[in-house]
Design a protein around this motif. Structure first.
Motif, short mmCIF file in Angstrom:
data_model
loop_
_atom_site.label_atom_id
_atom_site.label_comp_id
_atom_site.label_asym_id
_atom_site.label_seq_id
_atom_site.Cartn_x
_atom_site.Cartn_y
_atom_site.Cartn_z
N TYR A 13 0.83 -1.19 0.00
CA TYR A 13 0.00 0.00 0.00
C TYR A 13 0.87 1.25 0.00
N MET A 14 1.87 1.28 0.87
CA MET A 14 2.75 2.45 0.95
C MET A 14 3.48 2.68 -0.36
N ARG A 15 4.01 1.62 -0.96
CA ARG A 15 4.71 1.76 -2.24
C ARG A 15 3.80 2.34 -3.30
N GLU A 16 2.61 1.77 -3.41
CA GLU A 16 1.68 2.21 -4.46
C GLU A 16 1.19 3.63 -4.23
N LYS A 17 0.77 3.95 -3.03
CA LYS A 17 0.27 5.29 -2.75
C LYS A 17 1.40 6.32 -2.86
N ASN A 18 2.57 5.97 -2.34
CA ASN A 18 3.68 6.93 -2.40
C ASN A 18 4.16 7.15 -3.82
N SER A 19 4.09 6.13 -4.67
CA SER A 19 4.52 6.36 -6.05
C SER A 19 3.62 7.39 -6.71
N GLY A 20 2.33 7.35 -6.42
CA GLY A 20 1.41 8.37 -6.95
C GLY A 20 1.67 9.74 -6.37
N ASP B 174 -12.82 1.96 -7.37
CA ASP B 174 -12.68 0.60 -6.84
C ASP B 174 -11.77 0.52 -5.62
N ASP B 175 -11.18 1.65 -5.20
CA ASP B 175 -10.39 1.66 -3.96
C ASP B 175 -11.34 1.68 -2.77
N PRO B 176 -11.00 0.92 -1.72
CA PRO B 176 -11.78 1.08 -0.49
C PRO B 176 -11.66 2.51 0.01
N LEU B 177 -12.66 2.98 0.73
CA LEU B 177 -12.60 4.32 1.29
C LEU B 177 -11.63 4.35 2.46
N GLY B 178 -11.07 5.50 2.72
CA GLY B 178 -10.16 5.67 3.84
C GLY B 178 -8.72 5.46 3.43
N CYS B 179 -7.90 5.10 4.42
CA CYS B 179 -6.46 4.99 4.20
C CYS B 179 -5.91 3.88 5.10
N LEU B 180 -5.24 2.91 4.51
CA LEU B 180 -4.67 1.83 5.30
C LEU B 180 -3.61 2.34 6.26
N VAL B 181 -2.84 3.36 5.88
CA VAL B 181 -1.83 3.92 6.78
C VAL B 181 -2.50 4.57 7.99
N VAL B 182 -3.54 5.36 7.76
CA VAL B 182 -4.26 5.98 8.88
C VAL B 182 -4.84 4.89 9.78
N ASN B 183 -5.47 3.89 9.18
CA ASN B 183 -6.05 2.81 9.96
C ASN B 183 -4.99 2.11 10.81
N ALA B 184 -3.85 1.79 10.20
CA ALA B 184 -2.77 1.09 10.92
C ALA B 184 -2.19 1.97 12.01
N THR B 185 -2.10 3.27 11.76
CA THR B 185 -1.58 4.20 12.76
C THR B 185 -2.44 4.18 14.01
N GLY C 62 -0.32 1.18 15.54
CA GLY C 62 0.83 2.03 15.83
C GLY C 62 1.18 2.17 17.30
N PRO C 63 0.21 2.33 18.19
CA PRO C 63 0.55 2.55 19.60
C PRO C 63 1.14 1.33 20.31
N HIS C 64 0.94 0.11 19.78
CA HIS C 64 1.39 -1.06 20.54
C HIS C 64 2.13 -2.10 19.72
N ASP C 65 2.34 -1.87 18.43
CA ASP C 65 3.04 -2.83 17.58
C ASP C 65 4.27 -2.14 17.01
N GLU C 66 5.41 -2.40 17.62
CA GLU C 66 6.63 -1.66 17.27
C GLU C 66 7.06 -1.89 15.82
N ARG C 67 6.88 -3.10 15.29
CA ARG C 67 7.27 -3.35 13.89
C ARG C 67 6.43 -2.51 12.94
N ARG D 92 6.50 5.16 10.81
CA ARG D 92 7.40 6.32 10.99
C ARG D 92 8.24 6.56 9.74
N ALA D 93 8.78 5.49 9.17
CA ALA D 93 9.60 5.64 7.96
C ALA D 93 8.77 6.18 6.80
#
Length: 190
Positions: free
Chosen positions: A62-69, A97-108, A112-117, A123-124
């Motif tokens: 997701y990050m690769r694809e969204k960031n490339s755009g 055809d994209d789901p609404l929202g953002c996978l990065v926001v959802n994961a954050t 994000g608060p409890h899964d260091e990996r 963060r990167a």
């Protein structure tokens, strides 16, 4: 002798990405992943080792694809302000055809608060986007088209927050006009 894989691994990661994007990590069950990818439970675990491993691969994709755009727009033609406007309008004109929202926001929010990996991946990713935005904003400030009273880094962080907010608003059902209003206000703050 092990049987060769009979499926496209990248396609499976893409399907899992869309499932996680739509439902989040916790609410996406292994059965949901089987249904989304068309794979059996054993194929998923033999290939990806765990739901978490598959999630990390889906998040990276997701990050690769969204960031490339994002980077294509930021590195494109036009003034800094025009490129930033085009970036904001990417959210407004997201593919149907994209789901609404953002996978990065959802994961954050969810991990994000409890899964260091996952937090390290987030963060990167944030720093790559912040740096790219700050570079364009600084160029716009140098050209006199963007207000120089705030740092380029601060304005970049503001735009990341505005983009995330737009994606959350879209997931919440905001109409196009509301998203355009958010984008217009964000541009007026530059």
């Amino acid at each position: 002798m092990a049987r060769p894989r009979q499926f496209d691994e990248d396609r499976a990661v893409d399907s899992a990405m869309r499932a996680f994007w739509s439902s989040g990590y916790e609410r996406t069950s292994t059965q949901d992943l089987c249904a989304a990818t068309g794979l059996g439970r054993s194929s998923i675990y033999n290939t990806f080792s765990s739901k978490h491993d598959l999630f990390e691969r889906a998040l990276r994709k997701y990050m690769r694809e969204k960031n490339s755009g994002i980077f294509a727009v930021l590195d494109g033609e036009g003034s800094a302000r025009d490129r930033l406007r085009a970036l904001l309008w990417q959210i407004i004109d997201a593919p149907q055809d994209d789901p609404l929202g953002c996978l990065v926001v959802n994961a954050t929010v969810e991990l994000g608060p409890h899964d260091e990996r996952v937090a390290e991946l987030l963060r990167a990713d944030f720093e790559r986007r912040r740096s790219a935005l700050a570079t364009v904003i600084a160029a716009g400030q140098g050209a006199g088209e963007i207000d120089g009273s705030r740092t380029a880094g601060d304005l970049a962080q503001f735009l990341i927050a505005a983009i995330g907010g737009m994606r959350v608003a879209a997931r919440g059902g905001a109409e196009r006009e509301a998203l355009e209003a958010i984008a217009t206000v964000a541009l007026s703050c530059l």
